[in-house]
Design an enzyme around this catalytic site. Structure first.
Site: not given
Ligand code: BDR
Ligand code: CA
Length: 318
Positions: A10, A244
Site C-alpha cells: 500500500d 516496518h
Molecule cells: C504498517 O502500517 C502502514 O502505515 C505502514 O506502511 C506499515 O505497513 C505499520 O503498522
Molecule cells: Ca505498508
C-alpha cells in the site's frame, strides 16, 4: 542464489523503502508488485509503485492492482492518521514524475495465484499492507493457500497496537482477511510491531542519501524525512521512524535477522479487541504450527544491510 519475490504494497513511505530494499538486493528476483489500499487509495499506491520503479530504472517489473477495500466493506477512505504519517500523496509529498507505464490488466489476485502455481517453493510473497488481496487469493485457490510462502508486515503479539491498544494498522484495515489467512495458509512469518519498532532510522542516515546528489537519493531522503517528522509527533519516545515494511523484505531474504516462535495465530474480529493478533487457543495443542512470529531482531545487522542496499541503489539512480 536468487529467490523470486512478489511485494504486495500500500505504497506509503515505508512501503517505498521496502520496494527499494528489494530492488537493491541481488538475492531477489522481483517478478511483480501487487497494489493494495491502506496508507493511500489503491490507485495512488499503484501510481507510486510505478513511479518508483521508473525512478530506479526497473520498468521491466509489472504492477497489478488488488481490491480497493476490505471484502466486508464497500468502500475505503484514507484515515487521517495515515495521511499525517505518509502525506497526501503517500510519499511524504516528495515529487515523483508521472509514470509512463500503466497498471497491468490482469488482477493482483490472478497474478498471485498463477505465480504460486508456477513457482511454488521458489517464490516468497511479502505483503506490507492489509491482507485483503492475499485472503482473496487463498479463497479462490487451494493451491495458493497450501503452497504460498508469506512473510508479512502486520500485527503485534507482545506489544500494544499502533491504531488502538490492540490493533496494528495493516491488520486493523481488514481483520477478517488476516484472520482468514492465519487459519488457512500453511506458512506465514509475521513481522509485527514487536520487532519493527526496534528498527529505527534517523536523519543521520537520510543525510547520506541526500549527499549522493542523485534523483534516487533525493527521493528517498525527502520521503523518509517526512516520515521521521511524523514519528516525532506520533511516537516521540522512539527517536526515529520504524522500518516496518523493509524489515519484512529483509527477513524474506535472510530469516536469521529475527528470532521467531512457532504458533497458530488468529485475529480477534469482534468487540473492543478487534484487530488483535494472538495465539488461537483452539489450535494450541496441534502439532503443526502454521505461523512464525518474530519476537527478536538483530537491529544493528538489519540497519547496516538496509543502508548498504538502499544507498547503493540510490547512488546508481542518476
Ligand atoms: C504498517 O502500517 C502502514 O502505515 C505502514 O506502511 C506499515 O505497513 C505499520 O503498522
Ligand atoms: Ca505498508
Amino acid at each position: 542464489m536468487t529467490r523470486k519475490m512478489i511485494l504486495d504494497l500500500d505504497t506509503g513511505i515505508d512501503d517505498a523503502l521496502a520496494l527499494a530494499y528489494a530492488l537493491g538486493s541481488e538475492e531477489v528476483d522481483l517478478i511483480g508488485v501487487t497494489g493494495t489500499y491502506g496508507n493511500v487509495l489503491v490507485e495512488t499506491g499503484v501510481r507510486n509503485t510505478l513511479a518508483i520503479l521508473e525512478l530506479f530504472g526497473r520498468t521491466d517489473i509489472p504492477v497489478f492492482a488488488g481490491p480497493g477495500h476490505a471484502s466486508a466493506k464497500d468502500s475505503f477512505e484514507v484515515l487521517e492518521i495515515s495521511e499525517f504519517i505518509h502525506g497526501k500523496n503517500g510519499v511524504g509529498e516528495a515529487e515523483l514524475p508521472t509514470p509512463q507505464r500503466v497498471v497491468e490488466t490482469k488482477s493482483a489476485v490472478d497474478f498471485l495465484v498463477e505465480s504460486v502455481e508456477q513457482y511454488g517453493d521458489e517464490l516468497v510473497i511479502v505483503p506490507t499492507g492489509p491482507s485483503t488481496t492475499i485472503a482473496a487469493a487463498a479463497k479462490v485457490s487451494d493451491t495458493f493457500a497450501d503452497k504460498a510462502h508469506i512473510v508479512m508486515m502486520g500485527g503485534a503479539l507482545t506489544v500494544p497496537g499502533n491504531v488502538s491498544p490492540w490493533a496494528e494498522a495493516n491488520v486493523n484495515q481488514d481483520p477478517e482477511a488476516t484472520d482468514a489467512i492465519f487459519r488457512r495458509l500453511k506458512d506465514i512469518t509475521m513481522i509485527g510491531l514487536d520487532v519493527t519498532l526496534q528498527t529505527l532510522l534517523t536523519v543521520d542516515e537520510t543525510a547520506k542519501w541526500e549527499a549522493l546528489g542523485t534523483p534516487g537519493g533525493d527521493f528517498l531522503a525527502a520521503a523518509t524525512n517526512y516520515y521521521i517528522d511524523a514519528y516525532k509527533t506520533t511516537a516521540p519516545h522512539l527517536g526515529g521512524c520504524g522500518l516496518h515494511d523493509p524489515l519484512a523484505v529483509g527477513v524474506a531474504i535472510d530469516p536469521s535477522l529475527v528470532d521467531t516462535i512457532a504458533i497458530n495465530l488468529k485475529v480477534d474480529t469482534e468487540g473492543e479487541t478487534r484487530g488483535r493478533t494472538i495465539g488461537d487457543e483452539t489450535r494450541l495443542n496441534e502439532e503443526e504450527k502454521t505461523a512464525k512470529v518474530a519476537v527478536g531482531v538483530d537491529k544493528q545487522r538489519f540497519l547496516a544491510e538496509f543502508m548498504r542496499r538502499l544507498t547503493d541503489l540510490a547512488a546508481e539512480a542518476r
